[in-house]
Write an enzyme that holds these catalytic residues in place. Structure first.
Site, PDB file in Angstrom:
ATOM      1  N   CYS A   5       0.857  -1.180   0.000  1.00  9.03           N
ATOM      2  CA  CYS A   5       0.000   0.000   0.000  1.00  9.03           C
ATOM      3  C   CYS A   5       0.890   1.225   0.000  1.00  9.03           C
ATOM      4  CB  CYS A   5      -0.940  -0.007   1.200  1.00  9.03           C
ATOM      5  SG  CYS A   5      -0.132   0.385   2.734  1.00  9.03           S
ATOM      6  N   ASP A  62      -2.295   4.431  13.670  1.00  6.84           N
ATOM      7  CA  ASP A  62      -3.348   5.104  12.898  1.00  6.84           C
ATOM      8  C   ASP A  62      -3.656   6.516  13.408  1.00  6.84           C
ATOM      9  OD1 ASP A  62      -3.488   2.849  11.350  1.00  6.84           O
ATOM     10  OD2 ASP A  62      -5.222   2.004  12.376  1.00  6.84           O
ATOM     11  N   ARG A 108     -13.019   6.624   3.032  1.00 10.18           N
ATOM     12  CA  ARG A 108     -12.882   5.203   3.354  1.00 10.18           C
ATOM     13  C   ARG A 108     -13.002   4.965   4.855  1.00 10.18           C
ATOM     14  NH1 ARG A 108      -7.602   3.097   1.714  1.00 10.18           N
ATOM     15  NH2 ARG A 108      -8.701   1.182   2.178  1.00 10.18           N
TER      16      ARG A 108
HETATM   17  N1  EPU Z   1       2.956  -7.924   9.359  1.00  7.71           N
HETATM   18  C1  EPU Z   1       3.821  -8.919   9.031  1.00  7.71           C
HETATM   19  N2  EPU Z   1       3.290 -10.077   8.521  1.00  7.71           N
HETATM   20  C2  EPU Z   1       1.951 -10.281   8.394  1.00  7.71           C
HETATM   21  C3  EPU Z   1       1.074  -9.240   8.770  1.00  7.71           C
HETATM   22  C4  EPU Z   1       1.613  -8.067   9.252  1.00  7.71           C
HETATM   23  O1  EPU Z   1       5.039  -8.802   9.133  1.00  7.71           O
HETATM   24  O2  EPU Z   1       1.542 -11.350   7.963  1.00  7.71           O
HETATM   25  C5  EPU Z   1       3.498  -6.664   9.892  1.00  7.71           C
HETATM   26  C6  EPU Z   1       3.060  -5.438   9.116  1.00  7.71           C
HETATM   27  O3  EPU Z   1       3.914  -5.187   8.028  1.00  7.71           O
HETATM   28  C7  EPU Z   1       3.103  -4.351  10.162  1.00  7.71           C
HETATM   29  C8  EPU Z   1       2.689  -5.076  11.432  1.00  7.71           C
HETATM   30  O4  EPU Z   1       2.927  -6.457  11.171  1.00  7.71           O
HETATM   31  O5  EPU Z   1       4.416  -3.901  10.340  1.00  7.71           O
HETATM   32  C9  EPU Z   1       1.248  -4.873  11.827  1.00  7.71           C
HETATM   33  O6  EPU Z   1       0.390  -5.139  10.721  1.00  7.71           O
HETATM   34  P1  EPU Z   1      -1.062  -5.699  10.939  1.00  7.71           P
HETATM   35  O7  EPU Z   1      -1.171  -7.039  10.276  1.00  7.71           O
HETATM   36  O8  EPU Z   1      -1.416  -5.652  12.378  1.00  7.71           O
HETATM   37  O9  EPU Z   1      -1.955  -4.697  10.114  1.00  7.71           O
HETATM   38  P2  EPU Z   1      -3.358  -5.041   9.500  1.00  7.71           P
HETATM   39  O10 EPU Z   1      -4.058  -6.006  10.355  1.00  7.71           O
HETATM   40  O11 EPU Z   1      -3.202  -5.356   8.063  1.00  7.71           O
HETATM   41  C10 EPU Z   1      -4.774  -3.252  10.759  1.00  7.71           C
HETATM   42  C11 EPU Z   1      -5.562  -2.012  10.418  1.00  7.71           C
HETATM   43  C12 EPU Z   1      -4.621  -0.884  10.036  1.00  7.71           C
HETATM   44  C13 EPU Z   1      -3.684  -0.636  11.212  1.00  7.71           C
HETATM   45  C14 EPU Z   1      -2.942  -1.927  11.573  1.00  7.71           C
HETATM   46  C15 EPU Z   1      -2.056  -1.789  12.793  1.00  7.71           C
HETATM   47  C16 EPU Z   1      -7.621  -2.931   9.525  1.00  7.71           C
HETATM   48  C17 EPU Z   1      -8.514  -3.079   8.371  1.00  7.71           C
HETATM   49  N3  EPU Z   1      -6.454  -2.309   9.293  1.00  7.71           N
HETATM   50  O12 EPU Z   1      -4.061  -3.610   9.581  1.00  7.71           O
HETATM   51  O13 EPU Z   1      -5.435   0.253   9.831  1.00  7.71           O
HETATM   52  O14 EPU Z   1      -2.760   0.354  10.881  1.00  7.71           O
HETATM   53  O15 EPU Z   1      -3.898  -2.974  11.847  1.00  7.71           O
HETATM   54  O16 EPU Z   1      -2.782  -1.381  13.888  1.00  7.71           O
HETATM   55  O17 EPU Z   1      -7.953  -3.327  10.628  1.00  7.71           O
HETATM   56  C18 EPU Z   1      -6.027   2.354   9.009  1.00  7.71           C
HETATM   57  O18 EPU Z   1      -7.155   2.169   9.495  1.00  7.71           O
HETATM   58  O19 EPU Z   1      -5.650   3.461   8.553  1.00  7.71           O
HETATM   59  C19 EPU Z   1      -5.100   1.227   8.938  1.00  7.71           C
HETATM   60  C20 EPU Z   1      -4.058   1.204   8.137  1.00  7.71           C
END
Ligand code: EPU
Length: 464
Positions: free
Chosen positions: A116, A314, A406
């Site tokens: 992204c 966020d 969004r």
């Molecule tokens: N990560 C990994 N491997 C994975 C998944 C994540 O290394 O398989 C890393 C990511 O690169 C990042 C960290 O772990 O450095 C956290 O990522 P996470 O998976 O928790 O993010 P997400 O679940 O994809 C959600 C929110 C995001 C928010 C993050 C962190 C939703 C839809 N999105 O994303 O929200 O920033 O958690 O809190 O729930 C926003 O709303 O603006 C937004 C980006």
């Protein structure tokens, strides 16, 4: 494309209710794939991301009906197992259908969400967790192809280089509800949205303990039923409006403020000199009324983003806008998405003094920001620029506000209600945008949604 035209310098004053959380609602909606029972979610905002997921779920055989702030979801056909690129590319969070679909349909093909605007956004932890539950996983043609017999409980470590994963925890926890036997997720994400999901899944018949802690235990059941659930308030929206009040020396009341989910942000607001007071000290801290006021010179602060209960990534961009006006030097370190600094260059165009090195930014506060044309690049960076515009001297024009649509329902209306001078105009003609036109995405027709948000649904980039 729409843009916001803001005349800065007005103090915010008044009262607004915080909307339901987008990041809670998305995995809750995806949980409809775990059952043929009827699910009813209330307190859901008319956001582009919500509609995008509705469109995807319809492709996957779920009847989705939007009515005001309520969504009804009912699976009627479980034969389709493919979440295609054309839908997934509109929203990264589409990955949250993977676990529920696999657990119930035993097969799921989900287009890889890709990176992204602020980083690579891997999904390796999601795949590792599902593989531990017995899924066979291949990557082919840009798709994750997962299949299984009934999933089997396992002990799974979900910690990654930057902490746990929120949607990864949601995926694995949801899938494990239908697995045979016990699953233990270690290093689970502790975010409040995970607790909201676990509460709803338990209401559907799941047996989950420990959500909100790093160790979640799930005892699998044969089947889940439908339920009704009110989505938790959006902690990031709440924090954004609190910062808006602080930056304009305002005085506002926020109802449905998720105080206990925002302790780190409230603590930093207090540190810089912003008052955040519960209106009723005995109120339920998960959704209470708070008064946010500020009438003093802001003090600088040191902020490091962390997984919950640390300071949320966020809110990093919005808080940086606030620190740009503090009396002294602040330091912001981004530990979740080390490239999430797209707002820095735009804030600098408004007179902010920010020096960034790697994942750290040093902000030397200035007395006044100056209005300028700026470009939104992702959801939270856009919110940061709107806040800067509210506080700046003169006119700020924020382009590409479809990013904002969004994650914030009609932000301009909320801010206007609080006394801001902000207007939505069409980018090409610089004319006021219409509030609603009849043509919206076919799959959400009848939902009573605005055309604006439907535009966002089509053109948004997958940063959340
Ligand atoms: N990560 C990994 N491997 C994975 C998944 C994540 O290394 O398989 C890393 C990511 O690169 C990042 C960290 O772990 O450095 C956290 O990522 P996470 O998976 O928790 O993010 P997400 O679940 O994809 C959600 C929110 C995001 C928010 C993050 C962190 C939703 C839809 N999105 O994303 O929200 O920033 O958690 O809190 O729930 C926003 O709303 O603006 C937004 C980006």
């Amino acid at each position: 494309m729409d843009q916001f035209r803001i005349q800065g310098g007005r103090r915010l004053n008044g009262r607004v209710t915080v909307e339901g959380a987008k990041n809670a609602a998305l995995p809750l909606m995806a949980a409809s794939l775990l059952t043929t029972g009827r699910m009813r979610l209330t307190n859901v905002g008319p956001l582009a991301d919500i509609r995008n997921l509705g469109t995807l779920l319809e492709r996957l055989g779920v009847a989705v009906h939007f009515d005001d702030d309520t969504i009804t979801l009912n699976t009627s056909d479980e034969s389709c197992t493919h979440a295609p690129y054309e839908v997934v590319k509109t929203m990264r969070a589409s990955i949250c259908v993977l676990g529920p679909m696999l657990a119930r349909r035993r097969r799921a093909v989900v287009s890889m969400p890709g990176g992204c605007a602020f980083g690579t956004r891997p999904i390796d932890l999601h795949l590792k967790g599902l593989a531990k539950l017995g899924a066979r996983i291949e990557l082919d043609g840009g798709n994750v192809i997962a299949s299984c017999d009934r999933l089997k409980g396992a002990t799974i470590f979900l910690g990654g280089p930057n902490g746990s994963t929120v949607l990864g925890t949601a995926n694995v926890m949801s899938a494990a509800t239908l697995a045979e036997g016990r699953t233990v997720i270690e290093a689970a994400a502790c975010e409040p949205e995970i607790v909201d999901l676990a509460n709803m899944l338990n209401r559907m018949g799941a047996r989950i303990r420990g959500a909100g802690t790093p160790r979640i235990v799930i005892d699998g059941v044969e089947a889940l039923g439908g339920c009704e659930h009110r989505v938790m308030p959006d902690r990031i929206v709440a924090g954004t409006y609190a910062i808006a009040a602080a930056m304009t020396n305002g005085d506002i009341v926020l109802d449905d403020f998720p105080y206990d989910s925002l302790l780190a942000a409230v603590d930093h607001l207090a540190e810089v000199g912003v008052h955040v007071q519960k209106v009723d000290p005995n109120a339920d801290e998960s959704r209470c009324s708070v008064r946010v006021s500020c009438n003093r010179v802001l003090r600088p602060s040191i902020i490091t983003t962390q997984p919950h209960p640390g300071f949320p990534t966020d809110l990093q961009a919005q808080f940086m806008a606030l620190l740009a006006l503090a009396d002294g030097n602040s330091i912001v370190t981004e530990k979740i998405y080390t490239e999430r600094f797209l707002h820095v260059a735009e804030l600098s165009r408004m007179g902010a003094q920010i020096y960034r090195q790697g994942s750290t930014a040093v902000i030397s506060g200035v007395r006044q920001l100056r209005g300028a044309p700026v470009m939104a690049s992702d959801l939270r960076a856009s919110a940061c620029l709107v806040l800067a515009g509210l506080a700046a001297e003169g006119e700020t024009v924020v382009s590409r506000v479809y990013h904002l649509d969004r994650g914030y329902s009609s932000m301009e209306r909320v801010l206007k209600a609080l006394g801001a001078s902000i207007e939505r105009v069409r980018e090409s003609k610089a004319e006021p945008a219409e509030d609603a036109v009849p043509a919206i995405l076919p799959s959400i027709r009848g939902a009573g949604l605005t055309a604006r948000a439907a535009q966002g649904a089509v053109t948004s980039t997958p940063d959340a």
